[in-house]
Design a protein around this motif. Structure first.
Motif, PDB file in Angstrom:
ATOM      1  N   GLY A 298       0.810  -1.203   0.000  1.00  0.00           N
ATOM      2  CA  GLY A 298       0.000   0.000   0.000  1.00  0.00           C
ATOM      3  C   GLY A 298       0.849   1.262   0.000  1.00  0.00           C
ATOM      4  O   GLY A 298       1.931   1.299  -0.561  1.00  0.00           O
ATOM      5  N   HIS A 299       0.370   2.258   0.673  1.00  0.00           N
ATOM      6  CA  HIS A 299       1.045   3.557   0.648  1.00  0.00           C
ATOM      7  C   HIS A 299       2.267   3.598   1.556  1.00  0.00           C
ATOM      8  O   HIS A 299       2.986   4.598   1.563  1.00  0.00           O
ATOM      9  CB  HIS A 299       0.059   4.660   1.045  1.00  0.00           C
ATOM     10  N   THR A 300       2.506   2.557   2.340  1.00  0.00           N
ATOM     11  CA  THR A 300       3.657   2.568   3.241  1.00  0.00           C
ATOM     12  C   THR A 300       4.948   2.206   2.522  1.00  0.00           C
ATOM     13  O   THR A 300       6.022   2.323   3.077  1.00  0.00           O
ATOM     14  CB  THR A 300       3.463   1.570   4.401  1.00  0.00           C
ATOM     15  N   MET A 301       4.837   1.753   1.268  1.00  0.00           N
ATOM     16  CA  MET A 301       6.021   1.298   0.543  1.00  0.00           C
ATOM     17  C   MET A 301       6.830   2.478   0.023  1.00  0.00           C
ATOM     18  O   MET A 301       6.338   3.262  -0.771  1.00  0.00           O
ATOM     19  CB  MET A 301       5.593   0.419  -0.627  1.00  0.00           C
ATOM     20  N   PRO A 302       8.078   2.612   0.460  1.00  0.00           N
ATOM     21  CA  PRO A 302       8.889   3.752   0.022  1.00  0.00           C
ATOM     22  C   PRO A 302       9.519   3.528  -1.337  1.00  0.00           C
ATOM     23  O   PRO A 302       9.561   2.417  -1.857  1.00  0.00           O
ATOM     24  CB  PRO A 302       9.973   3.824   1.112  1.00  0.00           C
ATOM     25  N   GLU A 303      10.010   4.608  -1.908  1.00  0.00           N
ATOM     26  CA  GLU A 303      10.751   4.517  -3.157  1.00  0.00           C
ATOM     27  C   GLU A 303      12.108   3.857  -2.906  1.00  0.00           C
ATOM     28  O   GLU A 303      12.649   3.910  -1.810  1.00  0.00           O
ATOM     29  CB  GLU A 303      10.961   5.917  -3.755  1.00  0.00           C
ATOM     30  N   ASN A 304      12.680   3.251  -3.953  1.00  0.00           N
ATOM     31  CA  ASN A 304      14.034   2.676  -3.889  1.00  0.00           C
ATOM     32  C   ASN A 304      14.205   1.674  -2.740  1.00  0.00           C
ATOM     33  O   ASN A 304      15.188   1.685  -2.014  1.00  0.00           O
ATOM     34  CB  ASN A 304      15.086   3.788  -3.755  1.00  0.00           C
ATOM     35  N   SER A 305      13.216   0.836  -2.561  1.00  0.00           N
ATOM     36  CA  SER A 305      13.280  -0.152  -1.485  1.00  0.00           C
ATOM     37  C   SER A 305      14.343  -1.207  -1.765  1.00  0.00           C
ATOM     38  O   SER A 305      14.603  -1.565  -2.910  1.00  0.00           O
ATOM     39  CB  SER A 305      11.918  -0.828  -1.322  1.00  0.00           C
ATOM     40  N   VAL A 306      14.937  -1.717  -0.700  1.00  0.00           N
ATOM     41  CA  VAL A 306      15.923  -2.790  -0.788  1.00  0.00           C
ATOM     42  C   VAL A 306      15.269  -4.057  -0.245  1.00  0.00           C
ATOM     43  O   VAL A 306      14.804  -4.075   0.894  1.00  0.00           O
ATOM     44  CB  VAL A 306      17.193  -2.462   0.019  1.00  0.00           C
ATOM     45  N   VAL A 307      15.224  -5.101  -1.066  1.00  0.00           N
ATOM     46  CA  VAL A 307      14.484  -6.312  -0.711  1.00  0.00           C
ATOM     47  C   VAL A 307      15.433  -7.480  -0.476  1.00  0.00           C
ATOM     48  O   VAL A 307      16.326  -7.749  -1.284  1.00  0.00           O
ATOM     49  CB  VAL A 307      13.475  -6.682  -1.818  1.00  0.00           C
ATOM     50  N   TYR A 308      15.229  -8.182   0.635  1.00  0.00           N
ATOM     51  CA  TYR A 308      15.957  -9.404   0.948  1.00  0.00           C
ATOM     52  C   TYR A 308      14.966 -10.553   1.083  1.00  0.00           C
ATOM     53  O   TYR A 308      13.805 -10.353   1.466  1.00  0.00           O
ATOM     54  CB  TYR A 308      16.723  -9.259   2.264  1.00  0.00           C
ATOM     55  N   ILE A 309      15.440 -11.754   0.798  1.00  0.00           N
ATOM     56  CA  ILE A 309      14.648 -12.961   1.009  1.00  0.00           C
ATOM     57  C   ILE A 309      15.164 -13.650   2.252  1.00  0.00           C
ATOM     58  O   ILE A 309      16.340 -14.015   2.335  1.00  0.00           O
ATOM     59  CB  ILE A 309      14.742 -13.919  -0.197  1.00  0.00           C
ATOM     60  N   PHE A 310      14.305 -13.816   3.266  1.00  0.00           N
ATOM     61  CA  PHE A 310      14.701 -14.504   4.500  1.00  0.00           C
ATOM     62  C   PHE A 310      14.413 -15.995   4.313  1.00  0.00           C
ATOM     63  O   PHE A 310      13.278 -16.410   4.215  1.00  0.00           O
ATOM     64  CB  PHE A 310      13.916 -13.966   5.689  1.00  0.00           C
ATOM     65  N   GLY A 311      15.463 -16.781   4.286  1.00  0.00           N
ATOM     66  CA  GLY A 311      15.334 -18.219   4.072  1.00  0.00           C
ATOM     67  C   GLY A 311      15.918 -18.611   2.742  1.00  0.00           C
ATOM     68  O   GLY A 311      15.327 -18.350   1.698  1.00  0.00           O
ATOM     69  N   ALA A 312      17.116 -19.224   2.764  1.00  0.00           N
ATOM     70  CA  ALA A 312      17.831 -19.551   1.526  1.00  0.00           C
ATOM     71  C   ALA A 312      17.657 -21.007   1.127  1.00  0.00           C
ATOM     72  O   ALA A 312      18.489 -21.569   0.418  1.00  0.00           O
ATOM     73  CB  ALA A 312      19.322 -19.225   1.686  1.00  0.00           C
ATOM     74  N   GLY A 313      16.559 -21.618   1.572  1.00  0.00           N
ATOM     75  CA  GLY A 313      16.286 -23.006   1.214  1.00  0.00           C
ATOM     76  C   GLY A 313      15.470 -23.125  -0.057  1.00  0.00           C
ATOM     77  O   GLY A 313      15.533 -22.263  -0.940  1.00  0.00           O
ATOM     78  N   GLY A 314      14.684 -24.195  -0.145  1.00  0.00           N
ATOM     79  CA  GLY A 314      13.920 -24.469  -1.360  1.00  0.00           C
ATOM     80  C   GLY A 314      12.931 -23.375  -1.705  1.00  0.00           C
ATOM     81  O   GLY A 314      12.881 -22.892  -2.844  1.00  0.00           O
ATOM     82  N   ASN A 363      13.203   1.555   4.281  1.00  0.00           N
ATOM     83  CA  ASN A 363      13.447   1.126   2.910  1.00  0.00           C
ATOM     84  C   ASN A 363      13.769  -0.358   2.806  1.00  0.00           C
ATOM     85  O   ASN A 363      13.834  -0.897   1.714  1.00  0.00           O
ATOM     86  CB  ASN A 363      14.603   1.923   2.304  1.00  0.00           C
ATOM     87  N   ILE A 364      14.005  -1.024   3.931  1.00  0.00           N
ATOM     88  CA  ILE A 364      14.319  -2.452   3.920  1.00  0.00           C
ATOM     89  C   ILE A 364      13.020  -3.259   3.920  1.00  0.00           C
ATOM     90  O   ILE A 364      12.154  -3.074   4.772  1.00  0.00           O
ATOM     91  CB  ILE A 364      15.165  -2.848   5.143  1.00  0.00           C
ATOM     92  N   VAL A 365      12.882  -4.149   2.943  1.00  0.00           N
ATOM     93  CA  VAL A 365      11.741  -5.063   2.873  1.00  0.00           C
ATOM     94  C   VAL A 365      12.277  -6.488   2.906  1.00  0.00           C
ATOM     95  O   VAL A 365      13.225  -6.817   2.195  1.00  0.00           O
ATOM     96  CB  VAL A 365      10.924  -4.858   1.579  1.00  0.00           C
ATOM     97  N   ILE A 366      11.683  -7.326   3.726  1.00  0.00           N
ATOM     98  CA  ILE A 366      12.137  -8.715   3.830  1.00  0.00           C
ATOM     99  C   ILE A 366      10.973  -9.648   3.525  1.00  0.00           C
ATOM    100  O   ILE A 366       9.893  -9.529   4.106  1.00  0.00           O
ATOM    101  CB  ILE A 366      12.712  -9.010   5.226  1.00  0.00           C
ATOM    102  N   ILE A 367      11.199 -10.558   2.596  1.00  0.00           N
ATOM    103  CA  ILE A 367      10.224 -11.603   2.280  1.00  0.00           C
ATOM    104  C   ILE A 367      10.582 -12.817   3.124  1.00  0.00           C
ATOM    105  O   ILE A 367      11.650 -13.416   2.951  1.00  0.00           O
ATOM    106  CB  ILE A 367      10.253 -11.975   0.792  1.00  0.00           C
ATOM    107  N   ALA A 368       9.723 -13.180   4.048  1.00  0.00           N
ATOM    108  CA  ALA A 368      10.005 -14.277   4.975  1.00  0.00           C
ATOM    109  C   ALA A 368       9.558 -15.597   4.368  1.00  0.00           C
ATOM    110  O   ALA A 368       8.388 -15.784   4.056  1.00  0.00           O
ATOM    111  CB  ALA A 368       9.301 -14.032   6.305  1.00  0.00           C
ATOM    112  N   MET A 369      10.509 -16.532   4.215  1.00  0.00           N
ATOM    113  CA  MET A 369      10.231 -17.784   3.528  1.00  0.00           C
ATOM    114  C   MET A 369      10.181 -18.989   4.457  1.00  0.00           C
ATOM    115  O   MET A 369       9.819 -20.065   4.066  1.00  0.00           O
ATOM    116  CB  MET A 369      11.338 -18.052   2.481  1.00  0.00           C
ATOM    117  N   ALA A 370      10.611 -18.835   5.692  1.00  0.00           N
ATOM    118  CA  ALA A 370      10.818 -19.979   6.573  1.00  0.00           C
ATOM    119  C   ALA A 370       9.505 -20.684   6.898  1.00  0.00           C
ATOM    120  O   ALA A 370       8.427 -20.090   6.868  1.00  0.00           O
ATOM    121  CB  ALA A 370      11.497 -19.533   7.862  1.00  0.00           C
ATOM    122  N   GLN A 371       9.623 -21.974   7.239  1.00  0.00           N
ATOM    123  CA  GLN A 371       8.445 -22.748   7.632  1.00  0.00           C
ATOM    124  C   GLN A 371       7.807 -22.165   8.891  1.00  0.00           C
ATOM    125  O   GLN A 371       6.598 -22.060   8.997  1.00  0.00           O
ATOM    126  CB  GLN A 371       8.846 -24.218   7.879  1.00  0.00           C
TER     127      GLN A 371
END
Length: 411
Positions: A298-314, A363-371
């Motif tokens: 939504g509107h909380t998303m800033p410009e030039n966001s840096v995205v990481y994926i949490f969980g380097a498995g499957g 600006n940091i966004v993390i996609i959480a992948m863990a079980q």
């Protein structure tokens, strides 16, 4: 008023290794009005399977038949069942004691007594003796899981979690006896298609992974598996595929990326790739993916966001592949596993959460992948991360977008 009778059918062939635990779990159900039917499909173990079954006396209904494959055994049990509802319990799986109670409540609460019910489960790996919780809602949302045959098409269902009204057999027939390895998935596709199901979030069963399973030992499994998905693609209409994924192209692409991770898939990948290459010519590129992050947060998303994926498995690598297909390159992986930290995985560096400079920065966004998503979410919040997405949220959105990276068709 008496509760509806539920018939739990256990097909078994040379099953003394696990069948006693299966039968015990069926008899231990907190839902009291159940009958347990065990069908011996011509076991060749010198009567050992029969001996275990007969030791239960009249606590179960026991039948023997000539060997014909698991579908014939289940169908035989269906013909003998007295219950209004049907549940299949593989002899090497185990029901949690409240499995039937949870499902009957979910069905009756839905207002549709003929709703098909399925849910989450746990996997027990017999080689490593480890249990993994499978929560489909970390991958798909509940609307998708309850939408027609979405779950069997996208491999998001375990047959032993299913509970259904016996009238469905009159509607679509029973299990195909010409299929020796994929009869369960094919039936679920057929019986769930066009139906609104009910999904239970609690784990319903423990499914075992072991070397003797048919999917590992049957020579026909690979051929049946590939043909089954081709049949799914040919039987589903344009409207159904669009309903699942937003477009026919997205459907083919999502199924392709999923099956790429499955060992038996070979000819189906070539089939889907040809469809993708042909179908993409009918679509124009768009920049929908570019604004993906703003729409998700939504509107909380800033410009030039840096995205990481949490969980380097499957799951993390599946998400990376999807993001790259849509023209987006994350900054890297984050993982709690020290063995992964400091390594390069799929071209991205993997770090500990503490190494991410400015994690408290909006600006940091993390996609959480863990079980264990809730534990990870708590960890991220404690560290000050304000923008957290789940695999479910991102994947659901991408399901309905046209991939923009042309290189994915040139693999």
């Amino acid at each position: 008023m008496q509760e509806p009778l539920v018939s739990i059918i256990i097909p078994v062939y040379n099953g003394t290794n696990y069948m006693r635990e299966a039968i015990d779990s069926a008899l231990a159900q907190t839902y009291e009005n159940c009958e347990v039917i065990v069908v011996n499909d011509g076991s060749t173990d010198g009567g050992a399977t029969a001996e275990v079954a007969r030791s239960y006396g009249d606590r179960i209904r026991y039948f023997e038949k000539e060997n014909g494959g698991v579908a014939t055994a289940v169908n035989y049990g269906i013909e003998q069942m007295r219950g209004e509802y049907f549940a299949w319990l593989s002899h090497d799986d185990v029901f949690y004691d409240n499995k039937i109670e949870l499902q009957m409540k979910a069905i009756l609460d839905s207002g549709n007594e003929k709703a098909i019910c399925h849910g989450n489960f746990d996997f027990l790996d017999m080689e490593s003796n480890t249990t993994t919780h499978v929560n489909w809602l970390t991958v798909h949302d509940k609307l998708e899981m309850e939408n027609s045959c979405f779950a069997p098409v996208f491999l998001a269902i375990h047959g032993s979690t299913v509970l259904l009204h016996r009238s469905h057999f009159e509607r679509v027939g029973k299990y195909r006896t010409d299929l020796l390895a994929t009869q369960d998935s094919e039936f679920l596709f057929r019986v769930m298609r066009g139906q609104k199901s009910v999904f239970v979030e609690e784990p319903l069963i423990i499914g075992r992974l072991h070397r003797e399973q048919g999917q590992r030992t049957m020579a026909c499994h690979k051929e049946e598996y590939n043909q089954m998905f081709k049949d799914f693609c040919e039987e589903l209409t344009t409207e159904e595929k669009t309903d699942f994924c937003g477009s026919v192209l997205n459907f083919n692409y999502n199924l392709y990326t999923l099956l790429k991770t499955c060992k038996p898939a070979d000819s189906i990948l070539l089939y889907l790739k040809k469809l993708i290459v042909k179908e993409r010519l009918n679509y124009k590129k768009n920049d929908a993916a570019i604004s993906m992050w703003k729409e998700l947060l939504g509107h909380t998303m800033p410009e030039n966001s840096v995205v990481y994926i949490f969980g380097a498995g499957g799951y993390g690598n599946m998400m990376l592949e999807k993001l790259r297909a849509y023209g987006f390159e994350p900054a890297g992986f984050i993982d709690n596993d020290v063995a992964k930290q400091g390594t390069i995985i799929s071209g991205l560096s993997c770090k500990a959460l503490q190494e991410i400079d400015g994690a408290m920065d909006r600006n940091i966004v993390i996609i959480a992948m863990a079980q264990h998503i809730e534990e990870i979410r708590e960890q991220l919040i404690e560290y000050g991360v304000q923008n957290i997405l789940t695999y479910n949220e991102v994947n659901h959105y991408l399901f309905r977008l046209f991939p923009v990276n042309e290189s994915i068709w040139e693999e």
